[in-house]
Design a protein around this motif. Structure first.
Motif, PDB file in Angstrom:
ATOM      1  N   LEU A  33      90.450   4.625 -18.060  1.00 27.56           N
ATOM      2  CA  LEU A  33      91.317   4.368 -16.897  1.00 27.56           C
ATOM      3  C   LEU A  33      91.184   5.457 -15.849  1.00 27.56           C
ATOM      4  N   VAL A  34      91.235   6.721 -16.307  1.00 27.02           N
ATOM      5  CA  VAL A  34      91.130   7.832 -15.355  1.00 27.02           C
ATOM      6  C   VAL A  34      89.733   7.864 -14.725  1.00 27.02           C
ATOM      7  N   GLY A  35      88.703   7.629 -15.560  1.00 32.15           N
ATOM      8  CA  GLY A  35      87.345   7.633 -15.035  1.00 32.15           C
ATOM      9  C   GLY A  35      87.127   6.538 -14.013  1.00 32.15           C
ATOM     10  N   LYS A  36      87.684   5.360 -14.276  1.00 31.82           N
ATOM     11  CA  LYS A  36      87.561   4.265 -13.316  1.00 31.82           C
ATOM     12  C   LYS A  36      88.231   4.617 -11.997  1.00 31.82           C
ATOM     13  N   ILE A  42      85.778   8.464  -5.636  1.00 36.68           N
ATOM     14  CA  ILE A  42      84.559   9.140  -5.203  1.00 36.68           C
ATOM     15  C   ILE A  42      83.687   8.199  -4.380  1.00 36.68           C
ATOM     16  N   SER A  43      83.551   6.943  -4.819  1.00 35.47           N
ATOM     17  CA  SER A  43      82.717   5.997  -4.062  1.00 35.47           C
ATOM     18  C   SER A  43      83.304   5.736  -2.677  1.00 35.47           C
ATOM     19  N   ARG A  44      84.622   5.630  -2.579  1.00 32.68           N
ATOM     20  CA  ARG A  44      85.241   5.430  -1.269  1.00 32.68           C
ATOM     21  C   ARG A  44      85.075   6.661  -0.393  1.00 32.68           C
ATOM     22  N   TRP A  45      85.210   7.863  -1.012  1.00 31.75           N
ATOM     23  CA  TRP A  45      85.047   9.095  -0.249  1.00 31.75           C
ATOM     24  C   TRP A  45      83.628   9.186   0.298  1.00 31.75           C
ATOM     25  N   CYS A  46      82.643   8.874  -0.547  1.00 30.25           N
ATOM     26  CA  CYS A  46      81.250   8.911  -0.095  1.00 30.25           C
ATOM     27  C   CYS A  46      81.006   7.908   1.030  1.00 30.25           C
ATOM     28  N   GLU A  47      81.603   6.718   0.913  1.00 30.11           N
ATOM     29  CA  GLU A  47      81.443   5.718   1.968  1.00 30.11           C
ATOM     30  C   GLU A  47      82.033   6.213   3.282  1.00 30.11           C
ATOM     31  N   ASN A  48      83.220   6.817   3.215  1.00 29.39           N
ATOM     32  CA  ASN A  48      83.852   7.340   4.433  1.00 29.39           C
ATOM     33  C   ASN A  48      83.032   8.468   5.047  1.00 29.39           C
ATOM     34  N   ARG A  49      82.477   9.337   4.190  1.00 29.71           N
ATOM     35  CA  ARG A  49      81.653  10.426   4.704  1.00 29.71           C
ATOM     36  C   ARG A  49      80.398   9.890   5.394  1.00 29.71           C
ATOM     37  N   MET A  50      79.792   8.871   4.814  1.00 29.35           N
ATOM     38  CA  MET A  50      78.603   8.285   5.429  1.00 29.35           C
ATOM     39  C   MET A  50      78.948   7.624   6.757  1.00 29.35           C
ATOM     40  N   LEU A  51      80.110   6.977   6.814  1.00 31.60           N
ATOM     41  CA  LEU A  51      80.518   6.348   8.069  1.00 31.60           C
ATOM     42  C   LEU A  51      80.770   7.397   9.147  1.00 31.60           C
ATOM     43  N   LYS A  52      81.368   8.540   8.755  1.00 34.31           N
ATOM     44  CA  LYS A  52      81.596   9.613   9.722  1.00 34.31           C
ATOM     45  C   LYS A  52      80.283  10.224  10.180  1.00 34.31           C
ATOM     46  N   GLY A  61      78.381   0.720   2.602  1.00 32.94           N
ATOM     47  CA  GLY A  61      79.049  -0.130   1.615  1.00 32.94           C
ATOM     48  C   GLY A  61      78.158  -0.426   0.419  1.00 32.94           C
ATOM     49  N   PHE A  62      76.877  -0.687   0.679  1.00 35.98           N
ATOM     50  CA  PHE A  62      75.950  -0.978  -0.423  1.00 35.98           C
ATOM     51  C   PHE A  62      75.756   0.254  -1.303  1.00 35.98           C
ATOM     52  N   THR A  63      75.603   1.415  -0.700  1.00 36.84           N
ATOM     53  CA  THR A  63      75.410   2.648  -1.461  1.00 36.84           C
ATOM     54  C   THR A  63      76.628   2.983  -2.301  1.00 36.84           C
ATOM     55  N   SER A  64      77.813   2.821  -1.727  1.00 41.75           N
ATOM     56  CA  SER A  64      79.037   3.120  -2.478  1.00 41.75           C
ATOM     57  C   SER A  64      79.208   2.156  -3.651  1.00 41.75           C
ATOM     58  N   SER A  65      78.789   0.908  -3.485  1.00 38.26           N
ATOM     59  CA  SER A  65      78.878  -0.055  -4.587  1.00 38.26           C
ATOM     60  C   SER A  65      77.974   0.357  -5.745  1.00 38.26           C
ATOM     61  N   ILE A  66      76.746   0.784  -5.429  1.00 36.72           N
ATOM     62  CA  ILE A  66      75.829   1.236  -6.481  1.00 36.72           C
ATOM     63  C   ILE A  66      76.374   2.489  -7.162  1.00 36.72           C
ATOM     64  N   LEU A  67      76.892   3.429  -6.363  1.00 36.85           N
ATOM     65  CA  LEU A  67      77.438   4.665  -6.924  1.00 36.85           C
ATOM     66  C   LEU A  67      78.594   4.381  -7.865  1.00 36.85           C
ATOM     67  N   TYR A  68      79.471   3.477  -7.473  1.00 33.78           N
ATOM     68  CA  TYR A  68      80.610   3.134  -8.334  1.00 33.78           C
ATOM     69  C   TYR A  68      80.135   2.491  -9.634  1.00 33.78           C
ATOM     70  N   ALA A  69      79.155   1.593  -9.543  1.00 39.90           N
ATOM     71  CA  ALA A  69      78.659   0.929 -10.747  1.00 39.90           C
ATOM     72  C   ALA A  69      78.050   1.936 -11.720  1.00 39.90           C
ATOM     73  N   LEU A  70      77.278   2.903 -11.215  1.00 41.29           N
ATOM     74  CA  LEU A  70      76.664   3.906 -12.084  1.00 41.29           C
ATOM     75  C   LEU A  70      77.724   4.810 -12.725  1.00 41.29           C
ATOM     76  N   MET A  71      78.692   5.244 -11.925  1.00 38.96           N
ATOM     77  CA  MET A  71      79.724   6.121 -12.480  1.00 38.96           C
ATOM     78  C   MET A  71      80.586   5.384 -13.499  1.00 38.96           C
ATOM     79  N   PHE A  72      80.901   4.134 -13.244  1.00 41.01           N
ATOM     80  CA  PHE A  72      81.718   3.378 -14.190  1.00 41.01           C
ATOM     81  C   PHE A  72      80.958   3.143 -15.499  1.00 41.01           C
ATOM     82  N   ALA A  73      79.643   2.916 -15.406  1.00 37.14           N
ATOM     83  CA  ALA A  73      78.849   2.769 -16.630  1.00 37.14           C
ATOM     84  C   ALA A  73      78.884   4.052 -17.448  1.00 37.14           C
TER      85      ALA A  73
END
Length: 276
Positions: A33-36, A42-52, A61-73
């Motif tokens: 739960l905590v890891g999720k 983290i994925s949202r933070w990375c997406e916001n940083r890329m947008l800035k 959005g595509f990069t953050s989706s991949i990052l979230y999938a890898l971290m959740f795995a």
């Protein structure tokens, strides 16, 4: 009595083992739960940083989706390891089952591969108005398996990435300018020179119409009920629809004032009185 004491003794001996299992399961759930939650943040933070950093919204959005999938795995593997599952063997089992899963999920894998191609080839960007996969709309974001479009009436269309890449893509926003292709018909008894002069005057007076490339007003067809003109001015892409509507309205008003008729579809019927 001795059997009861023996059973109680065995239960007491197993109690620490059961306690350890329960604690590990609880810790595993907490890790999951905590890891999720952390992976999502983290994925949202990375997406916001890329947008800035002015990275295209679709790529972010595509990069953050991949990052979230890898971290959740990774979090799932950590939780399984805490519970006591041998992750090495688990990964080997997953690898062995990967082929069967891949065959069962051909569509999803195709969508993922198409999403990667969209990001690499960049046929469109976030904010572009496109016609793809049989749908039209403004690209909102590109995710692992789907692309999200928003229509002018604010509907959200979710299209599988493979449907877009397997068909034609029309990007209306790629170029800075667009050409209007209007067909304007006048009646056969109207003055062609006058009608052409009226349309050219209206076009020259509109500052939104570009001077270069030069616009075209020319007779295109002698149709069944009308003489048709091509009207092809160039405008900035953002002005396309407003200029189109304004020109048609101004043409109608000016034709009415100058007596240039716009005919309805008509058919001449000739009757012959044939004597018996």
């Amino acid at each position: 009595m001795s059997e009861l004491e023996k059973w109680l003794g065995e239960g007491s001996a197993m109690l620490p083992w059961l306690t350890d299992i329960a604690i590990n399961i609880v810790i595993g759930l907490v890790i999951l739960l905590v890891g999720k939650y952390i992976a999502s943040k983290i994925s949202r933070w990375c997406e916001n940083r890329m947008l800035k950093a002015s990275v295209d919204r679709a790529v972010a959005g595509f990069t953050s989706s991949i990052l979230y999938a890898l971290m959740f795995a990774g979090v799932v593997l950590m939780a399984l390891g805490q519970v006591g599952v041998q992750t090495t063997s688990f990964i080997a089992i997953l690898g062995a089952a990967g082929l069967a899963v891949g065959l069962a999920l051909q569509g999803s894998l195709s969508n993922f591969a198409s999403g990667v191609l969209i990001i690499l080839l960049r046929p469109f960007r976030a904010g572009d108005f496109i016609d793809g996969g049989g749908q039209m709309g403004t690209v909102d974001r590109i995710e692992l398996f789907h692309t999200y479009l928003k229509t002018p009436d604010n509907r959200v269309i979710i299209i599988p990435n493979s449907s877009i890449m397997n068909g034609s893509i029309v990007n209306y926003s790629r170029e800075a300018t667009r050409r209007l292709d209007l067909v304007v018909g006048i009646s056969y008894d109207a003055d062609i020179r006058l009608a052409k002069s009226i349309m050219e005057e209206i076009i020259n007076a509109d500052e939104r119409i570009l001077k270069e490339p030069k616009y075209l007003v020319a007779v295109s067809e002698l149709a069944d009920s009308s003489v048709n003109f091509f009207v092809r001015p160039w405008v900035n892409a953002g002005d396309y629809w407003t200029v189109r509507a304004d020109l048609l309205e101004k043409f109608k008003y000016a034709f009415d004032e100058q007596g240039v008729g716009i005919p309805y579809p008509q058919m001449d019927v000739h009757l012959h009185n044939k004597e018996a």
